[in-house]
Scaffold this motif. Structure first.
Motif, short mmCIF file in Angstrom:
data_model
loop_
_atom_site.label_atom_id
_atom_site.label_comp_id
_atom_site.label_asym_id
_atom_site.label_seq_id
_atom_site.Cartn_x
_atom_site.Cartn_y
_atom_site.Cartn_z
N LEU A 133 6.43 1.28 -20.15
CA LEU A 133 7.40 1.40 -19.06
C LEU A 133 7.70 2.87 -18.76
O LEU A 133 7.78 3.27 -17.61
CB LEU A 133 8.69 0.67 -19.45
CG LEU A 133 9.70 0.46 -18.32
CD1 LEU A 133 9.15 -0.60 -17.38
CD2 LEU A 133 11.04 0.02 -18.86
N LYS A 152 5.71 5.31 -19.31
CA LYS A 152 4.52 5.87 -18.68
C LYS A 152 4.55 5.57 -17.18
O LYS A 152 4.29 6.43 -16.36
CB LYS A 152 3.29 5.20 -19.32
CG LYS A 152 2.14 6.16 -19.53
CD LYS A 152 1.06 5.45 -20.28
CE LYS A 152 -0.12 6.34 -20.48
NZ LYS A 152 -1.19 5.64 -21.19
N GLU A 153 4.94 4.32 -16.90
CA GLU A 153 5.00 3.92 -15.51
C GLU A 153 6.07 4.70 -14.76
O GLU A 153 5.88 5.09 -13.63
CB GLU A 153 5.31 2.42 -15.42
CG GLU A 153 4.12 1.57 -15.75
CD GLU A 153 4.46 0.11 -15.76
OE1 GLU A 153 3.52 -0.67 -15.94
OE2 GLU A 153 5.63 -0.25 -15.62
N LEU A 193 4.82 8.05 -13.95
CA LEU A 193 3.87 7.93 -12.85
C LEU A 193 4.60 7.83 -11.52
O LEU A 193 4.25 8.47 -10.55
CB LEU A 193 3.06 6.65 -13.04
CG LEU A 193 1.64 6.83 -13.57
CD1 LEU A 193 1.05 5.49 -13.87
CD2 LEU A 193 0.78 7.59 -12.59
N THR A 237 4.10 10.18 -8.26
CA THR A 237 3.52 9.66 -7.02
C THR A 237 4.55 9.65 -5.90
O THR A 237 4.21 9.72 -4.75
CB THR A 237 2.98 8.23 -7.21
OG1 THR A 237 4.00 7.47 -7.80
CG2 THR A 237 1.73 8.21 -8.02
N LEU A 272 10.74 1.31 -8.35
CA LEU A 272 9.59 1.29 -9.26
C LEU A 272 8.54 0.28 -8.80
O LEU A 272 7.34 0.55 -8.76
CB LEU A 272 10.07 0.96 -10.68
CG LEU A 272 9.09 1.18 -11.80
CD1 LEU A 272 8.83 2.66 -11.99
CD2 LEU A 272 9.60 0.58 -13.10
N GLU A 273 9.05 -0.90 -8.41
CA GLU A 273 8.16 -1.94 -7.88
C GLU A 273 7.43 -1.45 -6.62
O GLU A 273 6.23 -1.63 -6.48
CB GLU A 273 8.97 -3.20 -7.52
CG GLU A 273 9.50 -3.96 -8.70
CD GLU A 273 8.46 -4.85 -9.36
OE1 GLU A 273 7.58 -5.37 -8.65
OE2 GLU A 273 8.50 -4.97 -10.60
N GLN A 274 8.23 -0.83 -5.75
CA GLN A 274 7.69 -0.35 -4.49
C GLN A 274 6.65 0.74 -4.72
O GLN A 274 5.59 0.76 -4.09
CB GLN A 274 8.86 0.17 -3.64
CG GLN A 274 8.48 0.85 -2.34
CD GLN A 274 7.89 -0.11 -1.34
OE1 GLN A 274 8.21 -1.29 -1.35
NE2 GLN A 274 7.00 0.37 -0.50
N LEU A 324 4.83 1.22 -7.34
CA LEU A 324 3.62 0.74 -8.01
C LEU A 324 2.89 -0.31 -7.18
O LEU A 324 2.02 -1.01 -7.68
CB LEU A 324 3.97 0.20 -9.40
CG LEU A 324 4.41 1.29 -10.39
CD1 LEU A 324 4.91 0.68 -11.68
CD2 LEU A 324 3.28 2.27 -10.69
N THR A 325 3.29 -0.42 -5.92
CA THR A 325 2.55 -1.28 -5.00
C THR A 325 1.58 -0.39 -4.23
O THR A 325 2.00 0.52 -3.52
CB THR A 325 3.50 -2.00 -4.02
OG1 THR A 325 4.38 -2.81 -4.79
CG2 THR A 325 2.75 -2.87 -3.04
N VAL A 326 0.29 -0.67 -4.41
CA VAL A 326 -0.73 0.19 -3.79
C VAL A 326 -1.14 -0.39 -2.44
O VAL A 326 -1.36 -1.58 -2.32
CB VAL A 326 -1.95 0.30 -4.73
CG1 VAL A 326 -3.00 1.21 -4.12
CG2 VAL A 326 -1.51 0.82 -6.07
#
Lengths: 68, 232
Positions: free
Chosen positions: B3, B5-6, B9, B13, B226-228, B230-232
């Motif tokens: 988590l 790490k995410e 990230l 980003t 976070l969800e947003q 990590l949405t590619v």
């Protein structure tokens, strides 16, 4: 996460770099890197469409379901 | 671990995405935010200066043998009954003692009180608490100015500020009450009745709880971001 992204495998098969893919699908390197490293929580249909179009493959070639 | 790490990230980003966002760009250049940031900075440094001053005064009082603390203010209610009949109006207010009818602070000469220096430790601790609240808010504002208001640590900071503000009101109220009880025997006002009210500062409790609720909203916002991200 039981969904595995095999983007690196497909890139190797097509002999394409991540930078090249990034330019062709118009997605930032950072986002593609997130996808490649399997850190992504979700993927948009538009992104999947663009990647499949450039790599000439099916969504199933990029995504894989694993129970482990 | 994953988590975290995410989370890292996300921050890397997102900075690019946020810079391109017009809404957040305007937030960064907001004059109100700038004023608030500088006001917080000035308050922080002034509070630090005040704390250092109190420490120096304590040191002088305790070890220097020089009395620097001569007056303190007590939150007490002084009510006169027949004093207006016996004393002329101008004599009811002296330089050392200013009693006022109603809930007012009475300026009290405590230069003769032996343990005055020891009594200053509690206000010093309260002052340090205030400095910590301002410091947390300063960091929070800094993250907002850096276009990352939904930093993973911001909900924790806001929650801590909320809890401290909530507890602050009753603590100050109880402390004032204790101090008033200690020093009340030094007040000698003929014909006046003195009361010690316990004020709990309900507004600070409400304000603190409001900040806690906002912190919880921020917590949800951080998760959604976070969800947003990590949405590619």
């Amino acid at each position: 996460m039981p969904i595995i992204v095999n983007l690196d495998v497909m890139l190797a098969k097509r002999k394409m770099s991540l930078t090249e893919l990034s330019e062709k699908v118009d997605i930032t390197m950072a986002n593609l890197s997130v996808l490649k490293k399997n850190h992504a929580r979700a993927i948009r249909f538009s992104t999947l469409d663009a990647i499949c179009k450039v790599l000439d493959c099916q969504p199933g070639d990029i995504l894989e379901y694993s129970t482990e | 671990m994953k988590l975290k790490k995410e989370g890292n990230l996300t921050q890397t980003t997102n900075s690019n995405d946020l810079k391109s966002s017009d809404g957040l760009k305007s937030l960064k250049d907001s004059k109100a935010l700038k004023v608030c940031y500088w006001f917080t900075n000035i308050s922080f440094y002034l509070s630090c200066f005040a704390a250092i001053l109190v420490v120096v005064l304590l040191g002088v009082n305790m070890f220097g043998g020089v009395r620097t603390l001569h007056y303190m203010q007590l939150p007490i209610i002084v009510t006169y009954e027949d004093i207006t009949d016996t004393l002329p109006l101008d004599q009811t207010k002296s330089d050392e003692l200013v009693p006022v009818v109603g809930f007012e602070r009475v300026k009290l000469d405590v230069s003769t009180y032996e343990n005055m220096a020891q009594m200053m430790w509690l206000p010093l601790i309260l002052l340090l608490g205030v400095i910590y609240i301002i410091y947390l808010f300063k960091i929070f504002l800094k993250t907002v100015r850096l276009n990352s208001p939904f930093d993973t640590d911001n909900p924790k900071r806001l929650k801590l500020i909320g809890y401290l503000v909530t507890a602050g009101g009753p603590i100050v109220g109880i402390t004032s009450n204790i101090y008033a009880r200690i020093f009340i025997h030094l007040i000698d006002l003929p014909g006046a009745s003195i009361e010690i009210p316990t004020e709990m500062y309900p507004f600070t409790i409400f304000l603190g709880l409001m900040i806690v609720v906002i912190a919880q909203v921020f917590e949800i916002a951080v998760k959604m971001k976070l969800e947003q991200d990590l949405t590619v």
